[in-house]
Scaffold this active site. Structure first.
Site, PDB file in Angstrom:
ATOM      1  N   CYS A   1       0.823  -1.289   0.105  1.00 34.81           N
ATOM      2  CA  CYS A   1       0.078  -0.119  -0.163  1.00 34.81           C
ATOM      3  C   CYS A   1       1.018   1.243  -0.051  1.00 34.81           C
ATOM      4  O   CYS A   1       1.529   1.484  -1.027  1.00 34.81           O
ATOM      5  CB  CYS A   1      -0.874   0.107   1.151  1.00 34.81           C
ATOM      6  SG  CYS A   1      -2.634   1.106   0.759  1.00 34.81           S
TER       7      CYS A   1
ATOM      8  N   HIS B   1      -3.743  -5.778   0.806  1.00 31.03           N
ATOM      9  CA  HIS B   1      -3.307  -6.026   2.289  1.00 31.03           C
ATOM     10  C   HIS B   1      -2.962  -7.567   2.690  1.00 31.03           C
ATOM     11  O   HIS B   1      -3.990  -7.914   3.276  1.00 31.03           O
ATOM     12  CB  HIS B   1      -3.734  -5.332   3.371  1.00 31.03           C
ATOM     13  CG  HIS B   1      -3.621  -3.839   3.239  1.00 31.03           C
ATOM     14  ND1 HIS B   1      -2.342  -3.202   3.931  1.00 31.03           N
ATOM     15  CD2 HIS B   1      -4.253  -2.888   2.697  1.00 31.03           C
ATOM     16  CE1 HIS B   1      -2.580  -2.087   3.745  1.00 31.03           C
ATOM     17  NE2 HIS B   1      -3.715  -1.665   2.935  1.00 31.03           N
TER      18      HIS B   1
ATOM     19  N   GLU C   1      -1.300  -8.770   4.972  1.00 34.54           N
ATOM     20  CA  GLU C   1      -0.976  -8.944   6.360  1.00 34.54           C
ATOM     21  C   GLU C   1      -2.388  -8.958   7.075  1.00 34.54           C
ATOM     22  O   GLU C   1      -2.403  -9.323   8.231  1.00 34.54           O
ATOM     23  CB  GLU C   1      -0.416  -7.774   6.671  1.00 34.54           C
ATOM     24  CG  GLU C   1      -0.706  -6.456   7.049  1.00 34.54           C
ATOM     25  CD  GLU C   1      -0.665  -5.807   5.777  1.00 34.54           C
ATOM     26  OE1 GLU C   1      -0.691  -6.238   4.572  1.00 34.54           O
ATOM     27  OE2 GLU C   1      -0.912  -4.563   5.755  1.00 34.54           O
TER      28      GLU C   1
END
Lengths: 79, 222
Positions: B86, B196, B198
């Site tokens: 990002c 994302h 994560e």
């Protein structure tokens, strides 16, 4: 010494913000507007009086930070 | 696997990244503040998401000129794995570690939702645990994710298989050229991506496919 740096998007790079502004101007009745491209203006004050040296420095500032030369052009005006 | 996360003023996905890395690698990542001059010797350096410097000037522009970036560029040059997610992707393009640029989303709105993307190249250290062509859901949350590169650069990264992830099934959230969601550098040791991974590591997140990315790196480091 005062200088102005103008950063604009290169031709061919899509400018969604410019398009939105163009649409809003049309909506306000400015039917003659056929295109808007959004850019940035930086007013920079520099020490010294050597305009050529200032221009060289400003070009370096543009290349290193003020413009992203992948997508943007820049122009320098020295007062 | 030893990891480090670089933190800037305005980073906000750094803790998500710490959690994911600690959970998956079993080792707590090192936190590196942007004013430091040396990136510690680790197997993976992460530039996390957020809004470094409030996206002033251009997203990632100021962070890309931070003191720590000098050593990050050197480490990347020597082959250390670097992942930017990002805002991290934006910072890596601004720093010249990845080609192209990330511009304002074509729809002009901030997008925060799940997209579908395809792993189009699984022959990299970041994607070896995915099946080639694997389509997975992943969250995105950004305002400037519209990937752009000039025609010549685009041809080069496509010909060189540097596009790793591509938005699919009409879920391109930002107008990104060629539906690009994630690319590597020519050498393949730097990956930047807008989604994302994560945030997709626990069943509670709605999926665990994000783990595959970190497990690919874990395999590589083993």
């Amino acid at each position: 010494m005062k200088a102005r740096v103008i950063v604009t998007l290169k031709n061919g790079v899509l400018d969604p913000q410019g398009k939105a502004i163009e649409g809003a101007l049309g909506g306000l009745g400015f039917a003659e507007v056929s295109s808007v491209r959004q850019g940035k203006v930086f007013d920079v004050e520099l020490a010294g009086t050597d305009k050529a040296a200032a221009r060289t420095k400003l070009e370096r500032m543009c290349e290193k930070l003020l413009a992203n030369t992948v997508i943007e052009n820049y122009a320098i005006e020295i007062a | 696997m030893k990891t480090a996360v670089i933190v800037f003023p305005g980073s906000n996905r750094d803790r998500d990244m710490f959690h994911a890395l600690e959970h998956i690698t079993g080792t707590r990542p090192l936190s590196v503040w942007h004013t430091e001059s040396t990136v510690p010797d680790v197997d993976l350096v992460i530039v996390p998401g957020g809004f470094s410097y409030g996206d002033y000037l251009r997203a990632g522009a100021i962070a890309a000129r931070s003191p720590i970036l000098k050593d990050l560029v050197a480490k990347a040059g020597s082959g250390v794995a670097v992942l930017g997610v990002c805002n991290g992707f934006q910072i890596l393009t601004e720093a010249g570690l990845l080609p192209g640029a990330l511009m304002r989303n074509a729809g002009l709105t901030f997008v925060c939702r799940e997209i579908r993307m395809e792993t189009v190249n699984n022959a990299t250290r970041f994607s070896s645990k995915f099946r080639k062509g694997q389509v997975w859901r992943c969250p995105v949350a950004h305002h400037d994710g519209n990937y752009f590169a000039d025609a010549e650069t685009l041809k080069r990264i496509e010909d060189n298989d540097q596009v790793i992830f591509r938005y699919t099934d009409g879920s391109n959230p930002n107008g990104s050229i060629n539906d690009i969601a994630g690319i590597t550098n020519a050498k393949g040791n730097v990956l930047g991506m807008m989604p994302h991974p994560e945030n997709l590591i626990e069943p509670l997140n709605g999926g665990v496919e994000g783990r595959l990315l970190f497990e690919s790196l874990l395999d590589e480091a083993a």
